[in-house]
Enzyme design. Structure first.
Site, PDB file in Angstrom:
ATOM      1  N   HIS A 478      -2.418  -8.724   5.127  1.00  0.00           N
ATOM      2  CA  HIS A 478      -1.637  -8.454   5.068  1.00  0.00           C
ATOM      3  C   HIS A 478      -0.693  -8.121   6.436  1.00  0.00           C
ATOM      4  O   HIS A 478       0.105  -7.894   6.597  1.00  0.00           O
ATOM      5  CB  HIS A 478      -0.924  -6.924   3.781  1.00  0.00           C
ATOM      6  CG  HIS A 478      -1.046  -6.603   2.652  1.00  0.00           C
ATOM      7  ND1 HIS A 478      -1.217  -5.456   2.136  1.00  0.00           N
ATOM      8  CD2 HIS A 478      -1.340  -8.148   1.944  1.00  0.00           C
ATOM      9  CE1 HIS A 478      -1.347  -6.096   1.048  1.00  0.00           C
ATOM     10  NE2 HIS A 478      -2.312  -6.888   0.416  1.00  0.00           N
ATOM     11  N   PRO A 479      -1.235  -9.642   6.940  1.00  0.00           N
ATOM     12  CA  PRO A 479      -0.123  -9.668   8.786  1.00  0.00           C
ATOM     13  C   PRO A 479       0.934 -10.530   8.333  1.00  0.00           C
ATOM     14  O   PRO A 479       1.025 -11.044   7.089  1.00  0.00           O
ATOM     15  CB  PRO A 479      -1.251 -10.929   9.147  1.00  0.00           C
ATOM     16  CG  PRO A 479      -2.114 -10.948   7.354  1.00  0.00           C
ATOM     17  CD  PRO A 479      -1.975 -10.374   6.925  1.00  0.00           C
TER      18      PRO A 479
END
Length: 541
Positions: A478-479
Site C-alpha cells: 500500500h505505498p
C-alpha cells in the site's frame, strides 16, 4: 534536452493524456471520454491484461513475481528490518495493481478522510468522498446510506466461507471483538468477512470494470507497452508526453491537461525524470530543472505486515488441496465449470480491526486471515496443513522517500520506506502480535490448531516479538503519499490535484493521499479518480 522543441506539428494531439492505466487511470479514461466531447490518450507501460491468471481471483499468487505484468521493485536495505530489502510488487498491465492485487474492498475509516480535511484539504472529508465511493460501487448487498448500486465496480461477498475463517471470526468474538458485517459501513472495528472486487467469481479490475465498457469509444485511444519517458513542458505548462513503444520513441500533445496516474512509485519518478523534483537530485543526474519541488518523492508511506502461521489439525486448508494432485485438479474443474471453490478466494477471507490501546479513538491494527500458509507470499505453500493471520499497523508514523537513480527511465527508482523507524510503530506491531495470538488461542480455534509454527513458542517476550517483526516484517502493498496533497511547502498537489506551481498537470493516484488510510488502498484510489474526473471536467468548461 529542451522540451519546447520536442513536439512537432505532426505529433498526434489529444485533449487529455493519462499516464498509467491502473486503479486510477482506467477510471479517468472512462469518465473523461464518456461525454464524447474530449479526446483521451491512455498510456500503459505494460501489456494488455490477457494473462489468464489476472482474471482468476487466486491468480494473484501466480502474478506475484511475474515480470511481464509486474514492476517487481525492491526497497533499499531497510535499517530497522536488519538491512533486508523488501520486495514491492506493482502492477504493469491494463488495470495496474488492481489486476494483480488481493482483491479486498476496504475503504478505511471515516476519520481518515476527516483528518485529510483537517490538514487543510478542503473537499476531502468523509462526507465529501462518500458520494464518490457510492458512485463507483455496484454493491451486491444493495444500496444504503454507505453503499451504491449501478456503478462500474462490482463489490461482492465472499463465495468461499470455509470452516477456518468462521472459526477465526468466532475466536475473535470470544476475545472481545464485536462482529462486524460491513467494514465499510458505520464503523470499522470488529471482525467479519471481507468483501471483494469480483463479479461471479472473476476479478473485477479497473480495466474490466471501467476500461472494458469504454474501449470502443472513438475518442479514447489506448496504447499498451508504452513506457512514458518524460512530460514535455513549454515553460511551466505541461504540453505533452514522450513515451517509448518497442524500439520507437513517440510523442503526443495534450491540448488541455496531462494527468499522471502511474502510482506512488512511478508518478514521482516520472516527475523527477521530467525536471520536477528536488533540484539537487535532478542536477546530479543531468536533468534540466523545470521546477524545484522538494516534496516530489517525499513522505513515502506503506503498511507493513507481520504474519503468524499455525499448523492445522485437519486437512481442510488450501495447502491440502494444492499439494494433492487429484484435489487440485478437482478445484480447477470446479472453478472452470461453476466459478466457485478455492480459486475464488482473495488475499484474506476473514478480517479484523482492533485497537492496541483502549485510549485510541479508532482501530490501529488490521488482521488478514488466510486458510493457507507459506514461508513467503507468492512462494510454494507449506507441505503441512496450515493457515495464516497477519497484523498490519494502519497508521504508521514512519516516512520514506522515492528518488531516481538515473536519468534513464528504465532504471528502477531508489525506494526507502524506513519501516518501524519510530517507537510508536515498533510498539504497535508488538502489541498487535500479542492480541492476535490471544485470538488464535481462543476456544473456537482450538479444534483446528496443532501449534504455532511461526514464530512459535521460542518467541514470547516483547523484545523477542520485536526481533521477529524485524526478521519477518514485509509490505502489504500500500505505498502512498509521494506526491502528497496539501498547502505546505512539501505538498506536491493542491486540493484539485493540480501540481502546485505548474499548469495543465495533475496527479491522480495513491501518491496524492495526504497520509495512509486505515485499510486497503485500491478502493480509495478509485474514489480519488472518480472525484478527480468531476474536477477535471468542471475545469474544462
Amino acid at each position: 534536452m529542451n522540451a519546447i522543441s520536442s513536439l512537432a506539428h505532426t505529433d498526434p494531439e489529444f485533449d487529455y493524456i493519462i499516464v498509467g492505466a491502473g486503479s486510477a487511470g482506467c477510471v479517468l479514461a472512462n469518465r473523461l471520454s464518456a461525454n464524447g466531447k474530449h479526446s483521451v490518450l491512455l498510456l500503459e507501460a505494460g501489456p494488455k491484461d490477457s494473462n489468464i491468471w489476472i482474471h482468476v481471483p487466486l491468480g494473484y499468487g501466480k502474478l506475484f513475481k511475474e515480470k511481464s505484468v509486474n514492476w517487481m521493485y525492491q526497497t533499499e536495505p531497510e535499517p530497522e528490518l536488519k538491512g533486508r530489502q523488501v520486495f514491492q510488487p506493482r502492477g504493469k498491465t491494463l488495470g495496474g495493481s488492481s489486476s494483480i492485487n488481493g482483491l479486498l474492498y476496504v475503504r478505511g475509516q471515516h476519520e481518515d478522510y476527516d483528518r485529510w480535511r483537517q490538514l487543510g484539504n478542503t473537499g476531502w472529508g468523509y462526507d465529501d468522498v462518500l458520494p464518490y465511493f457510492k458512485k463507483a460501487e455496484n454493491q451486491s448487498r444493495g444500496a444504503d446510506h454507505y453503499h451504491g448500486t449501478g456503478g462500474p465496480l462490482p463489490v461482492s461477498n465472499m463465495i468461499v466461507t470455509d470452516p477456518l475463517s468462521k472459526a477465526f471470526i468466532d475466536a475473535a468474538v470470544e476475545s472481545g471483538l464485536p462482529y462486524n458485517s460491513d467494514f465499510n459501513g458505520a464503523t470499522q472495528e470488529g471482525v467479519g468477512l471481507f468483501q471483494t472486487t469480483t463479479r461471479n467469481g472473476r476479478r473485477a479490475s479497473t480495466s474490466v470494470a471501467y476500461l472494458g465498457p469504454a474501449k470502443a469509444r472513438s475518442n479514447l485511444k489506448i496504447e499498451t507497452s508504452a513506457h512514458a519517458q518524460r512530460i514535455l513542458f513549454e515553460g511551466r505548462r505541461a504540453v505533452g508526453v514522450e513515451y517509448r513503444q518497442g524500439a520507437s520513441l513517440r510523442r503526443a500533445r495534450a491540448r488541455k491537461e496531462v494527468v499522471l496516474s502511474s502510482g506512488a512509485y512511478n508518478s514521482p519518478q516520472l516527475l523527477q525524470l521530467s525536471g520536477v523534483g528536488p533540484a539537487d537530485l535532478l542536477r546530479r543526474h543531468g536533468i534540466e530543472v523545470v521546477m524545484d519541488a522538494p516534496g516530489v518523492g517525499h513522505d513515502l508511506q506503506d503498511h507493513m505486515q507481520v504474519r503468524i502461521v499455525m499448523r492445522c489439525s485437519q486437512k481442510i486448508t488450501l495447502n491440502d488441496t494444492i499439494n494433492h494432485p487429484l484435489r487440485r485438479t478437482m478445484a480447477g474443474a470446479r472453478y472452470a465449470l461453476f466459478r466457485k471453490g478455492w480459486l475464488t478466494i482473495a488475499a484474506g477471507t476473514a478480517g479484523a480491526f482492533f485497537k492496541t490501546n483502549p485510549r485510541l479513538a479508532s482501530p490501529d491494527i488490521q488482521v488478514h486471515f488466510l486458510p493457507f500458509s507459506t514461508d513467503k507470499m507468492g512462494e510454494k505453500l507449506h507441505a503441512f496443513s496450515g493457515f495464516t493471520a497477519s497484523v498490519c499497523q494502519l497508521r504508521p508514523e514512519s516516512r520514506g522517500t522515492l528518488r531516481i537513480k538515473s536519468a534513464d527511465p528504465a532504471v528502477p527508482p531508489e525506494i526507502r520506506i524506513n519501516y518501524m523507524s519510530t517507537e510508536t510503530d515498533r510498539t504497535t506491531n508488538v502489541e498487535g502480535i500479542k492480541i492476535l495470538r490471544k485470538i488464535l488461542n481462543a476456544p473456537a480455534l482450538k479444534p483446528f490448531v496443532v501449534d504455532e509454527y511461526d514464530p512459535g513458542a521460542k518467541v514470547s517476550t516483547d523484545a523477542e516479538i520485536l526481533d521477529y517483526c524485524r526478521d519477518r516484517g514485509s509490505t502489504i502493498y500500500h505505498p502512498t503519499s509521494t506526491c502528497r496533497m496539501g498547502n505546505d511547502a512539501l505538498a506536491v498537489v493542491d486540493q484539485r490535484l493540480k501540481v502546485r506551481g505548474l499548469e495543465a498537470l495533475r496527479v491522480v493516484d495513491g501518491s496524492v493521499m495526504p497520509d495512509l488510510v486505515s485499510g486497503n488502498t485500491n478502493a480509495p484510489i478509485i474514489m480519488i479518480a472518480e472525484k478527480a474526473s468531476d474536477m477535471i471536467l468542471e475545469d474544462a468548461r
